[in-house]
Write a protein that holds these residues in place. Structure first.
Motif, mmCIF file in Angstrom:
data_model
loop_
_atom_site.group_PDB
_atom_site.id
_atom_site.type_symbol
_atom_site.label_atom_id
_atom_site.label_comp_id
_atom_site.label_asym_id
_atom_site.label_seq_id
_atom_site.Cartn_x
_atom_site.Cartn_y
_atom_site.Cartn_z
ATOM 1 N N LEU A 1 0.811 -1.222 0.000
ATOM 2 C CA LEU A 1 0.000 0.000 0.000
ATOM 3 C C LEU A 1 0.842 1.269 0.000
ATOM 4 C CD1 LEU A 1 -3.120 -0.812 2.212
ATOM 5 C CD2 LEU A 1 -2.842 -0.982 -0.255
ATOM 6 N N LEU A 2 2.159 1.108 -0.069
ATOM 7 C CA LEU A 2 3.030 2.284 -0.235
ATOM 8 C C LEU A 2 2.977 2.672 -1.711
ATOM 9 C CD1 LEU A 2 5.932 1.058 2.052
ATOM 10 C CD2 LEU A 2 4.230 2.799 2.606
ATOM 11 N N THR A 3 1.790 2.957 -2.154
ATOM 12 C CA THR A 3 1.437 3.014 -3.565
ATOM 13 C C THR A 3 0.429 4.137 -3.764
ATOM 14 O OG1 THR A 3 1.829 0.645 -3.807
ATOM 15 C CG2 THR A 3 0.269 1.624 -5.358
ATOM 16 N N ASP A 4 0.547 4.830 -4.895
ATOM 17 C CA ASP A 4 -0.456 5.840 -5.224
ATOM 18 C C ASP A 4 -1.663 5.165 -5.856
ATOM 19 O OD1 ASP A 4 0.712 8.294 -4.367
ATOM 20 O OD2 ASP A 4 2.157 8.133 -6.003
ATOM 21 N N GLU B 1 5.554 1.861 -9.339
ATOM 22 C CA GLU B 1 6.079 3.219 -9.524
ATOM 23 C C GLU B 1 6.399 3.923 -8.199
ATOM 24 O OE1 GLU B 1 3.487 6.144 -11.366
ATOM 25 O OE2 GLU B 1 5.141 7.562 -11.556
ATOM 26 N N THR B 2 5.423 3.948 -7.315
ATOM 27 C CA THR B 2 5.614 4.750 -6.100
ATOM 28 C C THR B 2 6.680 4.145 -5.199
ATOM 29 O OG1 THR B 2 3.344 5.514 -6.218
ATOM 30 C CG2 THR B 2 4.452 5.749 -4.100
ATOM 31 N N LEU C 1 10.127 4.803 -6.840
ATOM 32 C CA LEU C 1 10.533 6.218 -6.860
ATOM 33 C C LEU C 1 10.734 6.778 -5.457
ATOM 34 C CD1 LEU C 1 8.441 7.847 -9.729
ATOM 35 C CD2 LEU C 1 10.867 7.209 -9.739
ATOM 36 N N SER C 2 9.889 6.383 -4.522
ATOM 37 C CA SER C 2 10.059 6.896 -3.152
ATOM 38 C C SER C 2 11.453 6.561 -2.648
ATOM 39 C CB SER C 2 9.033 6.271 -2.207
ATOM 40 O OG SER C 2 7.740 6.725 -2.481
ATOM 41 N N MET C 3 11.840 5.321 -2.846
ATOM 42 C CA MET C 3 13.138 4.874 -2.335
ATOM 43 C C MET C 3 14.291 5.537 -3.085
ATOM 44 S SD MET C 3 12.214 0.915 -1.503
ATOM 45 C CE MET C 3 11.322 0.564 0.040
ATOM 46 N N VAL D 1 11.810 10.260 -12.205
ATOM 47 C CA VAL D 1 10.467 9.895 -12.652
ATOM 48 C C VAL D 1 10.511 8.474 -13.234
ATOM 49 C CG1 VAL D 1 9.732 12.272 -13.055
ATOM 50 C CG2 VAL D 1 10.869 11.004 -14.906
ATOM 51 N N SER E 1 3.888 11.335 -2.745
ATOM 52 C CA SER E 1 4.523 10.119 -2.215
ATOM 53 C C SER E 1 5.755 9.690 -2.993
ATOM 54 C CB SER E 1 3.522 8.962 -2.204
ATOM 55 O OG SER E 1 2.457 9.250 -1.326
ATOM 56 N N ARG E 2 5.742 9.904 -4.297
ATOM 57 C CA ARG E 2 6.857 9.421 -5.127
ATOM 58 C C ARG E 2 8.120 10.234 -4.949
ATOM 59 N NH1 ARG E 2 2.321 9.585 -8.093
ATOM 60 N NH2 ARG E 2 2.830 11.346 -9.442
ATOM 61 N N ARG E 3 8.014 11.371 -4.270
ATOM 62 C CA ARG E 3 9.168 12.270 -4.149
ATOM 63 C C ARG E 3 9.807 12.255 -2.775
ATOM 64 N NH1 ARG E 3 8.547 11.527 -8.946
ATOM 65 N NH2 ARG E 3 6.914 12.653 -10.041
ATOM 66 N N THR E 4 9.321 11.412 -1.880
ATOM 67 C CA THR E 4 9.898 11.366 -0.534
ATOM 68 C C THR E 4 9.973 9.920 -0.076
ATOM 69 O OG1 THR E 4 9.741 12.295 1.703
ATOM 70 C CG2 THR E 4 7.674 11.654 0.646
ATOM 71 N N GLN E 5 10.699 9.673 0.988
ATOM 72 C CA GLN E 5 10.873 8.309 1.484
ATOM 73 C C GLN E 5 9.503 7.663 1.725
ATOM 74 O OE1 GLN E 5 10.421 6.765 4.582
ATOM 75 N NE2 GLN E 5 11.997 5.193 4.656
ATOM 76 N N GLU E 6 9.408 6.370 1.522
ATOM 77 C CA GLU E 6 8.104 5.715 1.469
ATOM 78 C C GLU E 6 7.302 5.800 2.768
ATOM 79 O OE1 GLU E 6 11.045 4.344 1.313
ATOM 80 O OE2 GLU E 6 11.166 2.623 2.675
ATOM 81 N N SER F 1 -3.052 10.761 -2.497
ATOM 82 C CA SER F 1 -2.914 9.626 -3.413
ATOM 83 C C SER F 1 -2.396 8.386 -2.693
ATOM 84 C CB SER F 1 -1.918 9.987 -4.518
ATOM 85 O OG SER F 1 -0.649 10.287 -3.966
ATOM 86 N N ASN F 2 -1.953 8.531 -1.446
ATOM 87 C CA ASN F 2 -1.226 7.465 -0.742
ATOM 88 C C ASN F 2 -2.173 6.476 -0.063
ATOM 89 O OD1 ASN F 2 0.227 6.232 1.656
ATOM 90 N ND2 ASN F 2 1.931 7.195 0.586
ATOM 91 N N LEU F 3 -2.177 5.248 -0.534
ATOM 92 C CA LEU F 3 -3.136 4.272 -0.013
ATOM 93 C C LEU F 3 -2.846 3.885 1.432
ATOM 94 C CD1 LEU F 3 -3.470 2.060 -3.201
ATOM 95 C CD2 LEU F 3 -5.191 3.631 -2.258
ATOM 96 N N ALA F 4 -1.571 3.752 1.786
ATOM 97 C CA ALA F 4 -1.244 3.387 3.166
ATOM 98 C C ALA F 4 -1.743 4.455 4.139
ATOM 99 C CB ALA F 4 0.267 3.190 3.318
#
Lengths: 438, 438
Positions: free
Chosen positions: A11-14, A127-128, A131-133, A322, B161-166, B185-188
């Motif tokens: 769930l660390l997902t958009d 993707e999320t 990219l987050s990591m 991206v 979410s995609r631009r920062t640590q998970e 957008s973040n499901l968690a």
């Protein structure tokens, strides 16, 4: 994924990844084989190079990317996707192939850092997490690399945990180590990644006791004369005299956390030498970044503790990478390059081959062939390795061994860059990215 | 602590807290009753106010602050602390009292945001956990507050979410919601904190299909005409015509993610109206921050999606709060105020009472009494509430209910600030911090 981040990373997902999945399952496009690519359109303003980090963490998290009863229950309850999609997610296993730059490698605008080759449905949902990591860890690694470069032979310690989110702090310690830091104050990072940890005392310990002398005596009694005493709670000069009276000239170290660090360090060094404490080390720790560290090069400092500016990327808190679809197999079974044409955000479609050309040991070009490089360029140093093949993660790239390997990669790649890469002033990327089209 | 961050939070700690503990256990100062205070010496440059966030997460993490076999084993193996200290840690339970500003409250330089009253040993080990959470979440909340204020009645969605640590992304979504964002957008984060989640599709979905028309048709077929179609993969004008042909004038929304958003939005609105799609909403999402959002106030935009600049604090990625010992009980049994004198980093010791004075509904002063306020000031709005009393956490402040409460607090406190607080230009804090000493 760090063992601190729990059982499922799914769930660390958009949300849009799952709605796209549902729509693609519906249109039957979900099974089209795809190639996604993670890259940066540019480096943060003025930076000479980037440092890739986070790949190892991603490979660990991939194994934990599973939709269990809790995750599926949430998606169902909220009506985020339909039952067909939930069924598909319940069976999610990544079976594709992921290639990319080795963790720790330096990179430039357009470097194809990670590519994911898999059916659309499998690749789009990553993707999320990816990219987050990469965005976080690469931002920290790039800052750490500049700071460690400025520090030269003097070791740098990460002390930034208190200034960033608690789990980000653990990842930051890892990224900093990859990019040349010697140690971290963060215990979870020490445990998880096998990093050397450091830390002795804060001002609170001095303030807790009735006198600075009692505090120093208590610290030395408990931690030994090899400990580091913090000098600037009240008056540095007085504290220094007290420190040597209490611990003797074998005192391991002193720390200065405020004031003009260059002047203070010189005064403290002179006084320590005068007192016979010639081997007592001086650590400085107040709001350092690469510029401050460079400014202390001539000061008698033995090591640096770096906090806020490290964990916030020293002005560039995200790498701004991206993740874009660059090719897919069409109904005729052929790979087709695709790219968007959005104003200011256009991408380059297609498979890519990347090498770093090197002349007499010095990097000259980030050469990217679309899809392949001409023969006279292709003998550069290959930049792409296999990370996951047909769903199998290369375990040498994860855990503490992966971190060590990434640190070695960073060291070697830095040594190969032209000297301009080491300049701290804003400027152009140290080498140009050159595209070759077949 | 988010259930994503696992069973024990005890190693999310800087090593010096444990070495100080060992030394204090040795010197018998460990049991001295202490008062630690978390505060900011200043706001980030130019900011008019800060927003406190992270308190609820800290209260949850406090319950998980336990040294189990794994944590103790690591500390023993590394020789970080001695056996007496390990024994003490094995029994760690926080039994003290924590007070502070309500989560969501706005704050100013010197506001005593959280105080921890407990024996030194219990309080000193919480520094990193508390500061990590407050520094990150408050930085995001402050940025979110400015962005949401600039957006006025138009809803803002967190897409960062995609631009920062998970894991930081999950915390950021929560902080943004507290400070006025409508969704994430973040499901968690949606699952953990009960937040409204959003998201439909990315450019990859359009690129996956052979034509944009097929992609739009697939999305509408799967997600309904209420979905939001992304217009800027190729050409916005053509995409818009296709979108309405495919979905009809009842199309829920369109999204624009590149180009000059103000001009594009005006053109898209005119064309939508011409096509009879008068209720189709326009969302814009390209590298927005509070300034860009303010610049779009006159454009026909219905909602904003904000990513990078939100999750990186819009230029201030950490709140720079610190945690300092400000008082302890000495051997005579009396409370003694303590403070360090470090150059540029001096702190104000002692117990504090904080109220916000209000004149005709408008805040006028952050009034801080050391230790208490004079009678004519003390009728301001009290700012400090009990968070933990004798080890018992106030559960109303944690979980989704705590988030809702914090959002309401933020709303009310913002409404009370003078108009100058809403200015985006750099300036002084909106109200002065005034100290009163008995």
């Amino acid at each position: 994924m760090s063992d601190l981040t729990g059982p499922s990373s799914a769930l660390l997902t958009d949300q849009y990844e799952l709605t796209m999945l549902q729509a693609a399952l519906h249109s039957k496009a979900a099974e089209r084989m795809c190639l996604f690519e993670a890259f940066g359109r540019s480096l943060p303003a003025g930076r000479r190079y980037g440092v890739l980090a986070g790949t190892g963490r991603f490979l660990e998290a991939l194994a934990a990317f599973r939709f269990g009863a809790e995750e599926l229950g949430f998606l169902r309850e909220r009506g985020i996707v339909d039952e067909d999609t939930l069924d598909w997610l319940a069976d999610y296993r990544f079976t594709g192939t992921i290639r990319g730059y080795a963790e720790g490698e330096v990179y430039f605008p357009g470097s194809p850092l990670v590519t994911v080759q898999a059916p659309f449905a499998q690749a789009v949902v990553l993707e999320t997490l990816l990219l987050s990591m990469l965005n976080h860890d690469s931002a920290i690694a790039a800052a750490a690399s500049r700071i460690a470069t400025a520090a030269g032979e003097r070791p740098c310690a990460d002390m930034g945990s208190r200034r960033t989110q608690e789990d980000a702090a653990v990842a930051a310690a890892r990224a900093a180590y990859i990019a040349g830091f010697a140690s971290t104050s963060n215990l979870a990072a020490g445990r998880r990644w096998g990093l050397h940890t450091i830390g002795t005392s804060a001002h609170a310990f001095t303030l807790l006791h009735d006198t600075e002398r009692e505090a120093f005596a208590a610290q030395v009694a408990a931690l030994g004369t090899g400990t580091t005493l913090l000098l600037d709670t009240y008056d540095v000069d007085r504290a220094l005299t007290t420190a040597i009276e209490v611990a003797g000239p074998e005192l391991g170290g002193v720390r200065i956390d405020s004031g003009d660090l260059g002047i203070q360090a010189a005064e403290v060094r002179a006084r320590l030498d005068e007192l016979g404490a010639r081997n007592t080390k001086i650590t400085v720790t107040s709001d350092l970044d690469e510029y401050a560290v460079a400014g202390l090069a001539a000061a008698p400092v033995d090591s640096y503790g770096v906090g806020t500016r490290l964990v916030t990327g020293s002005g560039a808190p995200t790498a701004n990478l991206v993740y874009k679809l660059v090719a897919h197999v069409d109904d005729s079974g052929e790979w087709t390059a695709v790219q968007k044409a959005s104003k200011g955000k256009a991408s380059r479609g297609g498979f890519k081959e990347a090498v770093r050309t090197v002349d007499h040991g010095v990097a000259t070009e980030e050469a990217i062939g679309i899809p392949a490089l001409p023969a006279d360029v292709s003998d550069g140093r290959p930049l792409t390795i296999d990370l996951v093949v047909d769903g199998e993660v290369d375990d040498a790239l994860t855990g503490p061994p992966g971190v060590k390997r990434a640190r070695a990669r960073h060291d070697e790649s830095m040594a190969e860059l032209p000297r301009s890469a080491h300049r701290l002033q804003d400027g152009e990327p140290a080498i140009p990215t050159v595209y070759y089209r077949a």
